[in-house]
Design a protein around this motif. Structure first.
Motif, PDB file in Angstrom:
ATOM      1  N   LEU A 372       0.828  -1.194   0.000  1.00 37.08           N
ATOM      2  CA  LEU A 372       0.000   0.000   0.000  1.00 37.08           C
ATOM      3  C   LEU A 372       0.869   1.253   0.000  1.00 37.08           C
ATOM      4  N   VAL A 373       0.534   2.196  -0.866  1.00 37.23           N
ATOM      5  CA  VAL A 373       1.174   3.510  -0.892  1.00 37.23           C
ATOM      6  C   VAL A 373       0.167   4.497  -0.309  1.00 37.23           C
ATOM      7  N   PRO A 374       0.321   4.916   0.937  1.00 36.27           N
ATOM      8  CA  PRO A 374      -0.728   5.734   1.576  1.00 36.27           C
ATOM      9  C   PRO A 374      -0.821   7.120   0.962  1.00 36.27           C
ATOM     10  N   THR A 375      -2.057   7.579   0.759  1.00 34.82           N
ATOM     11  CA  THR A 375      -2.273   8.954   0.310  1.00 34.82           C
ATOM     12  C   THR A 375      -2.626   9.853   1.486  1.00 34.82           C
ATOM     13  N   HIS A 376      -2.875   9.261   2.660  1.00 34.61           N
ATOM     14  CA  HIS A 376      -2.931  10.004   3.918  1.00 34.61           C
ATOM     15  C   HIS A 376      -2.603   9.036   5.046  1.00 34.61           C
ATOM     16  N   ALA A 377      -2.258   9.587   6.192  1.00 36.11           N
ATOM     17  CA  ALA A 377      -1.668   8.773   7.259  1.00 36.11           C
ATOM     18  C   ALA A 377      -2.604   7.666   7.732  1.00 36.11           C
ATOM     19  N   LEU A 378      -3.910   7.935   7.794  1.00 37.61           N
ATOM     20  CA  LEU A 378      -4.826   6.929   8.322  1.00 37.61           C
ATOM     21  C   LEU A 378      -4.956   5.719   7.400  1.00 37.61           C
ATOM     22  N   GLU A 379      -4.476   5.844   6.170  1.00 38.39           N
ATOM     23  CA  GLU A 379      -4.480   4.660   5.303  1.00 38.39           C
ATOM     24  C   GLU A 379      -3.455   3.627   5.752  1.00 38.39           C
ATOM     25  N   LEU A 380      -2.506   4.023   6.573  1.00 39.71           N
ATOM     26  CA  LEU A 380      -1.625   3.033   7.205  1.00 39.71           C
ATOM     27  C   LEU A 380      -2.442   2.137   8.127  1.00 39.71           C
ATOM     28  N   LEU A 381      -3.419   2.723   8.804  1.00 41.13           N
ATOM     29  CA  LEU A 381      -4.325   1.948   9.648  1.00 41.13           C
ATOM     30  C   LEU A 381      -5.121   0.965   8.799  1.00 41.13           C
ATOM     31  N   GLU A 382      -5.610   1.426   7.640  1.00 36.42           N
ATOM     32  CA  GLU A 382      -6.366   0.545   6.742  1.00 36.42           C
ATOM     33  C   GLU A 382      -5.487  -0.583   6.218  1.00 36.42           C
ATOM     34  N   ALA A 383      -4.201  -0.304   6.006  1.00 37.40           N
ATOM     35  CA  ALA A 383      -3.302  -1.357   5.523  1.00 37.40           C
ATOM     36  C   ALA A 383      -3.178  -2.466   6.553  1.00 37.40           C
ATOM     37  N   ALA A 384      -2.960  -2.104   7.819  1.00 36.70           N
ATOM     38  CA  ALA A 384      -2.846  -3.113   8.876  1.00 36.70           C
ATOM     39  C   ALA A 384      -4.149  -3.875   9.032  1.00 36.70           C
ATOM     40  N   ALA A 385      -5.278  -3.154   8.976  1.00 44.85           N
ATOM     41  CA  ALA A 385      -6.579  -3.797   9.128  1.00 44.85           C
ATOM     42  C   ALA A 385      -6.881  -4.719   7.956  1.00 44.85           C
ATOM     43  N   ALA A 386      -6.535  -4.296   6.743  1.00 45.51           N
ATOM     44  CA  ALA A 386      -6.789  -5.132   5.565  1.00 45.51           C
ATOM     45  C   ALA A 386      -5.997  -6.425   5.640  1.00 45.51           C
ATOM     46  N   ARG A 387      -4.775  -6.348   6.128  1.00 42.02           N
ATOM     47  CA  ARG A 387      -3.986  -7.573   6.288  1.00 42.02           C
ATOM     48  C   ARG A 387      -4.659  -8.516   7.286  1.00 42.02           C
ATOM     49  N   ASP A 388      -5.156  -7.971   8.392  1.00 35.57           N
ATOM     50  CA  ASP A 388      -5.852  -8.802   9.382  1.00 35.57           C
ATOM     51  C   ASP A 388      -7.052  -9.500   8.752  1.00 35.57           C
ATOM     52  N   ALA A 389      -7.877  -8.723   8.036  1.00 35.31           N
ATOM     53  CA  ALA A 389      -9.102  -9.284   7.459  1.00 35.31           C
ATOM     54  C   ALA A 389      -8.792 -10.307   6.376  1.00 35.31           C
ATOM     55  N   ALA A 390      -7.785 -10.018   5.546  1.00 39.31           N
ATOM     56  CA  ALA A 390      -7.442 -10.942   4.460  1.00 39.31           C
ATOM     57  C   ALA A 390      -6.944 -12.269   5.008  1.00 39.31           C
ATOM     58  N   LEU A 391      -6.057 -12.213   6.003  1.00 43.29           N
ATOM     59  CA  LEU A 391      -5.519 -13.449   6.562  1.00 43.29           C
ATOM     60  C   LEU A 391      -6.577 -14.236   7.313  1.00 43.29           C
ATOM     61  N   ALA A 392      -7.599 -13.532   7.839  1.00 50.91           N
ATOM     62  CA  ALA A 392      -8.688 -14.216   8.542  1.00 50.91           C
ATOM     63  C   ALA A 392      -9.782 -14.682   7.583  1.00 50.91           C
ATOM     64  N   GLY A 393      -9.654 -14.353   6.296  1.00 46.25           N
ATOM     65  CA  GLY A 393     -10.643 -14.791   5.313  1.00 46.25           C
ATOM     66  C   GLY A 393     -11.955 -14.041   5.385  1.00 46.25           C
ATOM     67  N   ARG A 394     -11.960 -12.821   5.936  1.00 47.40           N
ATOM     68  CA  ARG A 394     -13.197 -12.029   6.020  1.00 47.40           C
ATOM     69  C   ARG A 394     -13.324 -11.204   4.737  1.00 47.40           C
ATOM     70  N   VAL A 395     -14.045 -11.782   3.772  1.00 50.62           N
ATOM     71  CA  VAL A 395     -14.181 -11.185   2.443  1.00 50.62           C
ATOM     72  C   VAL A 395     -15.618 -10.714   2.253  1.00 50.62           C
TER      73      VAL A 395
END
Length: 824
Positions: A372-395
Motif C-alpha cells: 500500500l502507498v498511503p495517500t494520507h496517514a490513516l491509510e496506514l491503519l487501513e493497511a494493517a486492518a486489511a492484512r488482518d481481514a485478508a488473513l482471517a478470510g473475512r471477504v
C-alpha cells in the motif's frame, strides 16, 4: 467435440497432459473434473493463479466427451460450450488459454475442436464465418450472449450448448449484468435441461448464495480450491506521516519511494483507484525517471482498445517494467512475469485487495504481495486492518439484485426480436432464475403490457409498441427497424455519453466523458493517455487535440471515482483502534501511526467496535459536531443528512455537511445544542425510510437513477454509431418520460424501481439502518475539543475542498497544520 472425428479425452489423458508439463493436478482440479464429467454443476472458489481455468476447462472437455452428453446436435457442427467473461479485455487472453491444452490432449490438433471469440469487438466477417461454421467452444460476454438470443435462429444455434462456464462470477453476481446472464441461462436450460453450469471466483464472502443464484436453486457443488498461498500485505512508510492527516496530503510526496520499489523489481503493477489518479501518477513517474519512457505504460478502461492490448501484451512478454493501471487489470488476465503490485491509496475492500495482490505471483506456488502507498496517514491503519481481514478470510459478500424490471423488459424484447415467445412459457422460464423466482402476476402483466403498448401513457407512439401478437398467439418484434435499434442497445452497462479523443492527425487515444470536455474551451490543456494535450476543437462527439507543452492542465474525472469503505474492512479498522486504545501497536504501520493515534487519545479518544466517538468544537466558523461510525462514505452521507434534518425539525438551523470513510461533520454558523446527540434520539430507526427520503434530494437522485433504468428498458436510444446522442439529450428525454409517467401513469413500476434502487444502491438503506442500530448500543465517547483532533481535521479539509481552489486550499492547510503542530 466434433462428430467428424472422435475427440474423447479421459481423466487419464488429463493426468498425462499435466505430467508432460512436469506438473501434477491439484486435488480440487481432480474434484471438478469428476463432478463435471458426471454432469454436476457448481462453483469453484480458488485463489488467483491457482489453476481454476484448467480445472473447469478440462472438466468441460471431459463432460463433452461423456456418452450421456452426446445428444445429437441439430446441425452437423454446433457450439457446445460457452465461456462467459465479464470483460472483453479478458476474452482474447482466455481464448489462448483454452486452446493451449487441446492439441496435447488429442495427440495433435483435432478437427472441429476449436475455440473462438465473439464480443462487441468481433468483426462482422468473423461473425459471419462463425455463423457458417460454428466453433465448438465460444468465449463471449453477457451482452453478446443476449444479442445471440435476439436472432431468429437462436433456439437452433444454441440448442447444442451443454456446458456453460462463467468466469469471475463475483463481478457479475451483484449487478444487473448478472441478472441479464441469469435470464440467458434460463433460456439455455430450457433448450437443454441437462445443461452443466460452473462459476469461477477468487474473492467471495457468500459462496452458498452465489451458487444458488448461478444455478437458480438447483443442487450444485461448491469446490473450495484455496490452497495455502503466501499473501504479503505491507505498506510504504512515509518519513513523516504527520499528526493531522487529510486525503491527499501525502499523495505524490511518496513518489521517490514508489520509484525505488519499481526500480528494484523486474516488473510491477501500480494500481490506482481512479483513472484520474492513474493519469497523474503515470505522468509523475515519467517526470521522475525520463529514462523509463517506453518501459512503463498506462492502462485504464477509457484508453483505446489497441493501446490496452499493446500494454497487456507488453506485460505478458516481460517487455514493460511497470504499468500504472486501474480496475481494468483487476481480473483474470494471466500476467505471470509480474512480481510486485503497489496499491496507491486504500483498496477500500478486502476482496479488491486480494484480487489485486493476486496479479503478482500469478502461478501455483508463488507468493502474492501487495504494498500500500498511503495517500494520507490513516491509510496506514487501513493497511494493517486489511492484512488482518485478508488473513482471517473475512471477504465481502456480493448482494444479488432482486426483480429489476428494466432488465426484464429488455429481455422480453430480446426474445421477441429473436424466435418470439408465448407468455405462459416465458413466464415459467423467467421464474427459473434467482432474480425473478418470486415475480408476481401483476408485475409480469405490467411488463408484458409495457412492451406491447408502452403502458397507459405511451400507447399513441408506435416506437413504444415494440412487440406485437401474431395470429397464432406468438409475441414478436415485427418492425425490423425497432429490432435493429433494440439489438444495438442490448446491455445493462449505462454511463455518461463519451467522446472520442483523437489527434488532429487522426490517431485515436480513447474516450472521456462528454461532461468533462464540455467544461473546456479551445486551447485548454488536459492530461490523458499519459500525454499533455491541448483541445483544438470539438466536432460530432470527437475532441480533436494536439500535443501541448504547457504545464497547467486539468485531469479528466470519470464517474465512480470514490469507493466506500466496506463493512469487513471497517470492522478490522475498529479492532485495530481498540488495540491502540490499550497501548498495543503491532506491526510497522501501527508503529508509524503511533504519534498520530496517541495525539488523538490525548485531545479526545479512540473509537472501537463497542465505542462511538463524538466530538464537538467551537471555532471561528461556528459550532461543529464530529461523529465517527466508521461505516463508509455513502452511509455517512445518509447519516449526516438524516441528523441535520432531524435537528432542523427541533430548531431552525442551516447546517453544512462533510463526510469521509471514517465519519461525518455537521457545522452551524449559529449556536446548536448538541445535547440531543447525547440522548441518542437522533439515532432512532423509527420512520427511517421517510426521514431519509426527506433529508436528501431523493427526487433528484431517483430522476438520475431513472435515466439509467429508462436506457436499459429501451425507452432511451443512445444513437447510431457516429451519431451518438449527447448526455443533455438523454437527460432531457429521461426527464420527459419521468414527468409523463408521474402525471399519467402513476402505477408505472419503473418509477418504483428507481426509488427502490436509490434507497438500496445509492443510500445503502440497510447499511444505514445497521449503523444507527450499532451507534445506539455503543458506549458514547464524547469530547469537547479546544482545537481540531487528528480525526476531525480531515473532515474540515473535505468541506474546505468544496469551496477553495487548489492553491488557496494548499495555503490555508499549511497555516492550519502549522498552528495545530505548534499547539501540539
Amino acid at each position: 467435440m466434433s462428430r467428424t472425428r472422435a475427440f474423447r479425452p479421459t481423466l487419464a489423458d488429463a493426468e498425462r497432459w499435466f505430467a508432460g508439463r512436469g506438473q501434477k493436478p491439484f486435488a480440487f482440479q481432480r474434484e471438478v473434473w469428476r463432478a463435471m464429467r458426471a454432469g454436476e454443476s457448481g462453483l469453484l472458489h480458488a485463489t488467483t493463479g491457482s489453476g481454476k481455468t484448467l480445472a473447469v476447462w478440462l472438466g468441460a472437455l471431459l463432460r463433452l466427451a461423456a456418452p450421456e452428453s452426446d445428444a445429437p446436435p441439430r446441425r452437423a457442427r454446433a457450439t457446445r460450450a460457452l465461456w462467459i467473461t465479464p470483460m472483453r479485455a479478458l476474452a482474447a487472453d482466455t481464448v489462448l488459454a483454452l486452446r493451449e491444452p487441446l492439441a496435447g490432449l488429442a495427440g495433435g490438433a483435432p478437427a472441429g475442436c476449436d475455440v473462438a471469440l465473439r464480443t462487441g469487438d468481433t468483426s462482422s466477417s468473423e461473425r459471419q464465418r462463425q455463423d457458417r461454421s460454428p466453433p465448438a467452444a465460444l468465449v463471449t460476454t453477457p451482452e453478446t450472449l443476449s444479442l445471440m438470443l435476439s436472432r431468429a435462429d437462436a433456439d437452433t444455434t444454441l440448442a447444442a450448448v451443454s456446458v456453460v462456464i462463467v468466469d469471475e462470477w463475483h463481478e457479475l453476481l451483484g449487478n444487473k449484468r448478472g441478472v441479464q446472464l441469469q435470464l440467458a441461462l434460463a433460456r439455455l436450460r430450457r433448450l437443454n435441461p441437462g445443461l452443466v453450469v460452473w462459476g469461477l471466483s477468487a474473492t467471495l464472502g457468500n459462496l452458498d448464495e452465489a451458487l444458488d443464484v448461478l444455478l437458480a436453486g438447483r443442487p450444485g457443488r461448491v469446490v473450495r480450491g484455496r490452497r495455502p498461498k503466501r499473501l504479503l500485505v505491507d505498506a510504504l512508510l512515509p518519513e513523516r506521516p504527520g499528526r493531522f492527516p487529510w486525503a491527499g496530503h501525502l499523495g505524490l510526496t511518496m513518489l521517490d519511494a514508489v520509484v525505488g520499489e519499481i526500480d528494484a523489481s523486474p516488473s510491477s503493477l501500480v494500481f490506482c483507484n481512479t483513472r484520474s489518479q492513474a493519469e497523474l501518477w503515470y505522468q509523475a513517474l515519467l517526470d521522475a525517471r525520463p529514462d523509463w519512457a517506453g518501459a512503463i505504460a498506462l492502462h485504464h478502461g477509457s484508453l483505446d482498445r489497441e493501446v490496452r492490448e499493446w500494454v497487456e501484451s507488453g506485460i505478458k512478454r516481460g517487455l514493460l517494467k511497470a504499468v500504472v493501471c486501474t480496475s481494468s487489470l483487476d481480473l483474470g488476465v494471466d500476467f505471470a512475469p509480474v512480481e510486485r503490485v503497489l496499491q496507491v491509496g486504500s483498496a477500500k475492500g478486502v476482496a479488491r485487495l486480494l484480487q489485486r495482490a493476486g496479479r503478482s505471483g500469478h502461478a501455483p506456488g508463488r507468493p502474492s504481495r501487495v504494498t500500500l502507498v498511503p495517500t494520507h496517514a490513516l491509510e496506514l491503519l487501513e493497511a494493517a486492518a486489511a492484512r488482518d481481514a485478508a488473513l482471517a478470510g473475512r471477504v465481502e459478500a456480493r448482494d444479488p439484485p432482486r426483480q429489476p424490471l428494466d432488465v426484464l423488459v429488455q429481455h422480453l424484447v430480446t426474445i421477441a426480436a429473436g424466435p418470439g415467445f408465448r407468455p405462459d412459457a416465458l413466464l415459467a422460464e423467467v421464474r427459473d432464475t434467482h432474480a425473478y423466482r418470486d415475480l408476481d402476476e401483476g408485475a409480469w402483466r405490467w411488463a408484458l403490457d409495457f412492451v406491447l403498448r408502452g403502458g397507459p401513457s405511451l400507447t399513441a407512439y408506435p416506437d413504444y409498441r415494440r412487440v406485437v401478437v401474431d395470429a397464432d398467439g406468438a409475441h414478436r418484434v415485427a418492425d425490423a427497424r425497432l429490432a435493429r435499434r433494440h439489438r444495438m442497445a442490448i446491455g445493462t452497462i449505462v454511463s455518461d455519453a463519451v467522446m472520442q479523443v483523437r489527434f488532429v492527425g487522426g490517431a485515436r487515444l480513447g474516450t472521456v466523458e462528454e461532461s468533462f470536455i464540455g467544461r473546456l474551451r479551445r486551447g485548454d490543456c488536459f492530461l490523458f493517455a499519459g500525454r499533455l494535450l491541448e483541445l483544438a476543437r470539438v466536432h460530432e462527439m470527437t475532441a480533436w487535440v494536439r500535443r501541448a507543452s504547457g504545464r497547467r492542465s486539468a485531469v479528466p474525472r470519470w464517474r465512480g471515482g470514490r469507493m466506500p469503505l466496506s463493512n469487513e474492512l471497517a470492522d478490522a479498522v475498529l479492532a485495530r483502534l481498540a488495540q491502540a486504545g490499550q497501548g498495543r501497536y503491532e506491526g510497522p504501520e501501527m508503529k508509524a501511526l503511533r504519534p498520530l493515534l496517541e495525539r488523538q487519545q490525548r485531545v479526545s479518544a479512540l473509537p472501537g467496535p463497542e465505542a462511538l466517538l463524538v466530538e464537538s468544537l467551537r471555532s471561528r466558523e461556528g459550532w461543529h459536531l464530529f461523529v465517527f461510525p466508521f461505516a463508509g462514505r455513502q452511509v455517512h452521507l445518509g447519516l449526516a443528512s438524516l441528523f441535520a434534518m432531524r435537528l432542523a425539525r427541533r430548531a431552525p438551523a442551516t447546517l453544512s455537511i462533510s463526510v469521509n470513510d471514517y465519519g461525518f461533520e455537521l457545522l452551524s454558523a449559529t449556536p446548536v445544542d448538541w445535547q440531543s446527540v447525547r440522548d441518542r434520539s437522533l439515532m432512532s430507526t423509527d420512520a427511517l425510510l421517510e426521514d431519509v427520503l426527506d433529508s436528501l434530494n431523493s427526487g433528484e437522485l431517483a430522476m438520475r437513477r431513472f435515466r439509467e433504468i429508462a436506457r436499459v428498458a429501451g425507452l432511451l436510444f443512445p444513437g447510431f454509431p457516429g451519431a451518438a446522442r449527447g448526455t443533455r439529450q438523454l437527460q432531457a428525454s429521461a426527464s420527459l418520460f419521468w414527468e409523463v409517467f408521474a402525471r399519467h401513469d402513476a402505477g408505472n413500476l419503473l418509477l418504483d424501481q428507481a426509488r427502490r434502487e436509490v434507497l438500496e444502491r445509492e443510500l445503502e438503506i440497510d447499511r444505514l439502518r445497521a449503523a444507527l442500530e450499532r451507534m445506539a448500543t455503543c458506549e458514547p465517547r464524547w469530547t469537547e475539543l479546544q482545537r481540531p483532533s487528528p480525526f476531525a481535521f480531515p473532515l474540515m479539509v473535505e468541506r474546505m475542498r468544496e469551496r477553495l481552489s487548489t492553491e488557496k486550499l494548499s495555503d490555508r492547510l499549511a497555516r492550519l497544520v502549522a498552528d495545530l503542530e505548534r499547539a501540539a
